[in-house]
Design a protein around this motif. Structure first.
Motif, PDB file in Angstrom:
ATOM      1  N   ASN A 105       0.810  -1.219   0.000  1.00 42.20           N
ATOM      2  CA  ASN A 105       0.000   0.000   0.000  1.00 42.20           C
ATOM      3  C   ASN A 105       0.842   1.267   0.000  1.00 42.20           C
ATOM      4  O   ASN A 105       0.336   2.360   0.209  1.00 42.20           O
ATOM      5  CB  ASN A 105      -0.934  -0.004   1.207  1.00 42.20           C
ATOM      6  N   GLU A 106       2.194   1.143  -0.173  1.00 41.93           N
ATOM      7  CA  GLU A 106       3.055   2.305  -0.174  1.00 41.93           C
ATOM      8  C   GLU A 106       3.910   2.304  -1.422  1.00 41.93           C
ATOM      9  O   GLU A 106       4.420   1.272  -1.834  1.00 41.93           O
ATOM     10  CB  GLU A 106       3.973   2.303   1.055  1.00 41.93           C
ATOM     11  N   THR A 107       4.085   3.453  -2.001  1.00 39.81           N
ATOM     12  CA  THR A 107       4.956   3.606  -3.155  1.00 39.81           C
ATOM     13  C   THR A 107       5.850   4.812  -2.927  1.00 39.81           C
ATOM     14  O   THR A 107       5.579   5.675  -2.079  1.00 39.81           O
ATOM     15  CB  THR A 107       4.125   3.807  -4.438  1.00 39.81           C
ATOM     16  N   SER A 108       6.926   4.852  -3.659  1.00 35.38           N
ATOM     17  CA  SER A 108       7.861   5.956  -3.496  1.00 35.38           C
ATOM     18  C   SER A 108       7.257   7.258  -4.012  1.00 35.38           C
ATOM     19  O   SER A 108       6.383   7.256  -4.877  1.00 35.38           O
ATOM     20  CB  SER A 108       9.154   5.636  -4.245  1.00 35.38           C
ATOM     21  N   GLU A 109       7.733   8.363  -3.453  1.00 32.09           N
ATOM     22  CA  GLU A 109       7.173   9.664  -3.841  1.00 32.09           C
ATOM     23  C   GLU A 109       7.517  10.014  -5.278  1.00 32.09           C
ATOM     24  O   GLU A 109       6.765  10.693  -5.963  1.00 32.09           O
ATOM     25  CB  GLU A 109       7.708  10.756  -2.908  1.00 32.09           C
ATOM     26  N   GLU A 110       8.682   9.512  -5.742  1.00 32.16           N
ATOM     27  CA  GLU A 110       9.067   9.820  -7.117  1.00 32.16           C
ATOM     28  C   GLU A 110       8.089   9.201  -8.103  1.00 32.16           C
ATOM     29  O   GLU A 110       7.766   9.787  -9.131  1.00 32.16           O
ATOM     30  CB  GLU A 110      10.485   9.309  -7.374  1.00 32.16           C
ATOM     31  N   GLU A 111       7.618   7.960  -7.798  1.00 33.30           N
ATOM     32  CA  GLU A 111       6.662   7.309  -8.699  1.00 33.30           C
ATOM     33  C   GLU A 111       5.271   7.906  -8.561  1.00 33.30           C
ATOM     34  O   GLU A 111       4.486   7.888  -9.506  1.00 33.30           O
ATOM     35  CB  GLU A 111       6.612   5.808  -8.390  1.00 33.30           C
ATOM     36  N   ALA A 130      -6.669   7.437  -7.690  1.00 35.73           N
ATOM     37  CA  ALA A 130      -7.238   6.310  -8.438  1.00 35.73           C
ATOM     38  C   ALA A 130      -6.156   5.597  -9.255  1.00 35.73           C
ATOM     39  O   ALA A 130      -6.097   4.368  -9.300  1.00 35.73           O
ATOM     40  CB  ALA A 130      -8.358   6.801  -9.352  1.00 35.73           C
ATOM     41  N   GLU A 131      -5.266   6.377  -9.894  1.00 37.95           N
ATOM     42  CA  GLU A 131      -4.195   5.755 -10.675  1.00 37.95           C
ATOM     43  C   GLU A 131      -3.221   5.006  -9.775  1.00 37.95           C
ATOM     44  O   GLU A 131      -2.740   3.920 -10.123  1.00 37.95           O
ATOM     45  CB  GLU A 131      -3.455   6.837 -11.470  1.00 37.95           C
ATOM     46  N   ARG A 132      -2.935   5.575  -8.595  1.00 44.85           N
ATOM     47  CA  ARG A 132      -2.043   4.891  -7.675  1.00 44.85           C
ATOM     48  C   ARG A 132      -2.654   3.576  -7.174  1.00 44.85           C
ATOM     49  O   ARG A 132      -1.983   2.548  -7.092  1.00 44.85           O
ATOM     50  CB  ARG A 132      -1.741   5.823  -6.493  1.00 44.85           C
ATOM     51  N   ASP A 133      -3.961   3.612  -6.850  1.00 42.40           N
ATOM     52  CA  ASP A 133      -4.635   2.371  -6.434  1.00 42.40           C
ATOM     53  C   ASP A 133      -4.659   1.346  -7.555  1.00 42.40           C
ATOM     54  O   ASP A 133      -4.480   0.137  -7.327  1.00 42.40           O
ATOM     55  CB  ASP A 133      -6.055   2.694  -5.976  1.00 42.40           C
ATOM     56  N   ARG A 147      -2.458   1.020  -9.906  1.00 42.74           N
ATOM     57  CA  ARG A 147      -1.105   0.462 -10.052  1.00 42.74           C
ATOM     58  C   ARG A 147      -0.827  -0.584  -8.975  1.00 42.74           C
ATOM     59  O   ARG A 147      -0.242  -1.640  -9.243  1.00 42.74           O
ATOM     60  CB  ARG A 147      -0.077   1.589  -9.959  1.00 42.74           C
ATOM     61  N   ILE A 148      -1.271  -0.299  -7.752  1.00 39.98           N
ATOM     62  CA  ILE A 148      -1.065  -1.263  -6.658  1.00 39.98           C
ATOM     63  C   ILE A 148      -1.829  -2.553  -6.934  1.00 39.98           C
ATOM     64  O   ILE A 148      -1.321  -3.660  -6.748  1.00 39.98           O
ATOM     65  CB  ILE A 148      -1.495  -0.634  -5.318  1.00 39.98           C
ATOM     66  N   LEU A 149      -3.078  -2.438  -7.406  1.00 38.89           N
ATOM     67  CA  LEU A 149      -3.881  -3.622  -7.703  1.00 38.89           C
ATOM     68  C   LEU A 149      -3.278  -4.427  -8.846  1.00 38.89           C
ATOM     69  O   LEU A 149      -3.281  -5.661  -8.834  1.00 38.89           O
ATOM     70  CB  LEU A 149      -5.307  -3.209  -8.036  1.00 38.89           C
ATOM     71  N   ALA A 150      -2.746  -3.732  -9.861  1.00 34.55           N
ATOM     72  CA  ALA A 150      -2.123  -4.446 -10.978  1.00 34.55           C
ATOM     73  C   ALA A 150      -0.879  -5.211 -10.528  1.00 34.55           C
ATOM     74  O   ALA A 150      -0.656  -6.359 -10.926  1.00 34.55           O
ATOM     75  CB  ALA A 150      -1.768  -3.449 -12.079  1.00 34.55           C
ATOM     76  N   ALA A 151      -0.063  -4.569  -9.664  1.00 32.03           N
ATOM     77  CA  ALA A 151       1.124  -5.258  -9.162  1.00 32.03           C
ATOM     78  C   ALA A 151       0.751  -6.464  -8.316  1.00 32.03           C
ATOM     79  O   ALA A 151       1.364  -7.537  -8.404  1.00 32.03           O
ATOM     80  CB  ALA A 151       1.972  -4.285  -8.345  1.00 32.03           C
ATOM     81  N   ARG A 152      -0.280  -6.319  -7.515  1.00 33.11           N
ATOM     82  CA  ARG A 152      -0.729  -7.444  -6.693  1.00 33.11           C
ATOM     83  C   ARG A 152      -1.259  -8.584  -7.554  1.00 33.11           C
ATOM     84  O   ARG A 152      -1.017  -9.765  -7.279  1.00 33.11           O
ATOM     85  CB  ARG A 152      -1.820  -6.949  -5.740  1.00 33.11           C
ATOM     86  N   LYS A 153      -1.958  -8.241  -8.609  1.00 32.51           N
ATOM     87  CA  LYS A 153      -2.506  -9.262  -9.500  1.00 32.51           C
ATOM     88  C   LYS A 153      -1.399 -10.018 -10.224  1.00 32.51           C
ATOM     89  O   LYS A 153      -1.467 -11.244 -10.387  1.00 32.51           O
ATOM     90  CB  LYS A 153      -3.451  -8.607 -10.505  1.00 32.51           C
ATOM     91  N   THR A 154      -0.372  -9.304 -10.651  1.00 26.58           N
ATOM     92  CA  THR A 154       0.735  -9.982 -11.337  1.00 26.58           C
ATOM     93  C   THR A 154       1.469 -10.921 -10.392  1.00 26.58           C
ATOM     94  O   THR A 154       1.906 -12.007 -10.790  1.00 26.58           O
ATOM     95  CB  THR A 154       1.713  -8.937 -11.886  1.00 26.58           C
ATOM     96  N   ARG A 155       1.619 -10.523  -9.115  1.00 25.99           N
ATOM     97  CA  ARG A 155       2.276 -11.410  -8.165  1.00 25.99           C
ATOM     98  C   ARG A 155       1.464 -12.674  -7.929  1.00 25.99           C
ATOM     99  O   ARG A 155       2.021 -13.756  -7.765  1.00 25.99           O
ATOM    100  CB  ARG A 155       2.506 -10.677  -6.840  1.00 25.99           C
ATOM    101  N   GLU A 156       0.143 -12.540  -7.893  1.00 26.80           N
ATOM    102  CA  GLU A 156      -0.696 -13.722  -7.703  1.00 26.80           C
ATOM    103  C   GLU A 156      -0.646 -14.651  -8.911  1.00 26.80           C
ATOM    104  O   GLU A 156      -0.683 -15.872  -8.768  1.00 26.80           O
ATOM    105  CB  GLU A 156      -2.130 -13.284  -7.439  1.00 26.80           C
TER     106      GLU A 156
END
Length: 405
Positions: A103-109, A116-119, A121-130
């Motif tokens: 649920n945390e990302t770097s400030e640069e990203e 909404a875009e940050r959420d 991105r987090i959901l997409a990364a979680r989906k790829t890991r699964e």
């Protein structure tokens, strides 16, 4: 004491139901207690991890000074940047980015991104890991079959129903249905049980058994007359297979010859084929279900796949000699299906196909009774002809016949 047997059976049934209800309640309470304990353990572990991270950041610095107590607290990212400037870190930037929480990302990203875009991105990364998990079979083809029968079934019909439930791991049970009611209600039963296929055994006069194979609730559906029924317990065959293993469905070439046979093939595939990755299925294939066509009827057989050897050298030697190391042993059950009609909807609707060679069992029985009646009439006619012949060949009594006695 005079005690009625029906009252005794009612008391036994009441005790049985009450004990089952008590066991279910205890089981649910135990599950809830275990879930609550696991939740508390996870919460404590999360708190311990947060405390350990806070200790790593603040132990070396010591207690805050009086001047620093009233200063505004810095953000975590600013504090980490100051620490990185003051002290050399042994970790690379990639490792730090990988160790960040979900649920945390770097400030640069995150610069220039909305929430909404940050959420997203987090959901997409979680989906790829699964999706990257190894040895994970996805349960995508979620086919479930409702297998039950109508009232008035005989013992043989009931055993056939149980054999179907044993073979089809993705099946569900349901109470017996009253055939006096409308069969359209079965579509609602399938929807309530979360099933998209249905195998329904309809018994009539305790003599005839009809099989409905339906794609619920919108169809199509096919109605068959079942004959030559032999269950697994009745046959006592030597074949055996692992319960829960996925079967191979073998179809005759005739299933690809006409459109109505292609519909039947699709219905059988959806109803009898265990989906890949089903929670109750086993990752083995050791039996085969065969659907063959002969004399205008569909013959069902169930076989076990037996390997005579597992040695690769012997298998290669047998392949060079043209011999087979795999054989089939019948398990059961076996029966014959005579197609009656194919409907457009579930348990009814527009008739897509009607078998012109189908003859009702009542017609067959009436013809047999007529033949028996003809035999009786022929016997009575022969008796009448014999009486007429005796009257014509009557010899009058001789008046002098008793002279010489």
């Amino acid at each position: 004491l005079s005690f009625n047997i029906r009252q005794y059976e009612g008391i036994v049934l009441y005790l049985k139901q009450s004990t089952q209800l008590f066991i279910r309640v205890c089981y649910n309470l135990l599950v809830l207690q275990l879930n609550y304990i696991l939740f508390k353990m996870k919460r404590k572990l999360a708190q311990a991890g947060a405390i350990s991270r806070a200790g790593v950041d603040g132990v070396s610095k010591g207690p805050p000074k009086k001047e620093d107590r009233f200063k505004p607290k810095k953000k975590r990212s600013e504090a980490s940047s100051e620490d990185d400037d003051s002290e050399s870190s042994d970790f690379s930037e990639e490792e730090v980015s990988n160790n960040l929480p979900e649920n945390e990302t770097s400030e640069e990203e995150d610069e220039g991104l909305t929430k909404a875009e940050r959420d997203a991105r987090i959901l997409a990364a979680r989906k790829t890991r699964e999706e990257e998990k190894d040895n994970l079979v996805k349960y995508q083809n979620k086919q479930r079959v409702l297998v039950f029968s109508s009232r008035g079934v005989t013992s043989r019909f009931r055993h056939l129903n149980e054999d179907f439930r044993t073979l089809l791991v993705h099946s569900k049970k349901e109470n017996k249905h009253d055939t006096k009611k409308n069969l359209y209600e079965i579509n609602d039963l399938c929807e309530m049980n979360g099933c998209n296929n249905c195998i329904f055994f309809e018994a009539r006069k305790s003599k005839d058994l009809y099989l409905w194979v339906t794609k619920a609730p919108n169809g199509p559906s096919a109605k068959f007359l079942v004959s030559n029924i032999h269950t697994m317990e009745e046959l006592r065959l030597t074949g055996n297979c692992l319960k829960g293993s996925r079967p191979i469905l073998s179809f005759d070439k005739a299933f690809d010859s006409s459109p109505h046979m292609q519909i039947l093939k699709q219905l059988f595939t959806s109803a009898f084929g265990t989906p890949k990755g089903h929670p109750k299925s086993k990752p083995f294939v050791d039996h085969i279900m065969n659907f063959s066509v002969a004399d205008g009827r569909i013959w069902f057989r169930h076989f076990q796949i037996v390997d005579s050897t597992q040695d690769k050298k012997e298998i290669r030697r047998a392949a060079k000699e043209g011999k087979e190391t795999v054989s089939l042993v019948e398990i059961g059950p076996r029966f014959v299906l005579s197609l009656v009609k194919i409907f457009n909807g579930g348990f009814g609707g527009q008739v897509l196909y009607e078998n012109p060679k189908y003859v009702k069992p009542n017609t067959i029985r009436s013809e047999a009774n007529k033949r028996k009646g003809k035999a009786y009439a022929q016997r009575k006619a022969a008796e009448k002809r014999r009486d007429v012949r005796r009257q014509k060949n009557y010899i009058p009594k001789d008046p002098l016949g008793d002279v010489f006695k």
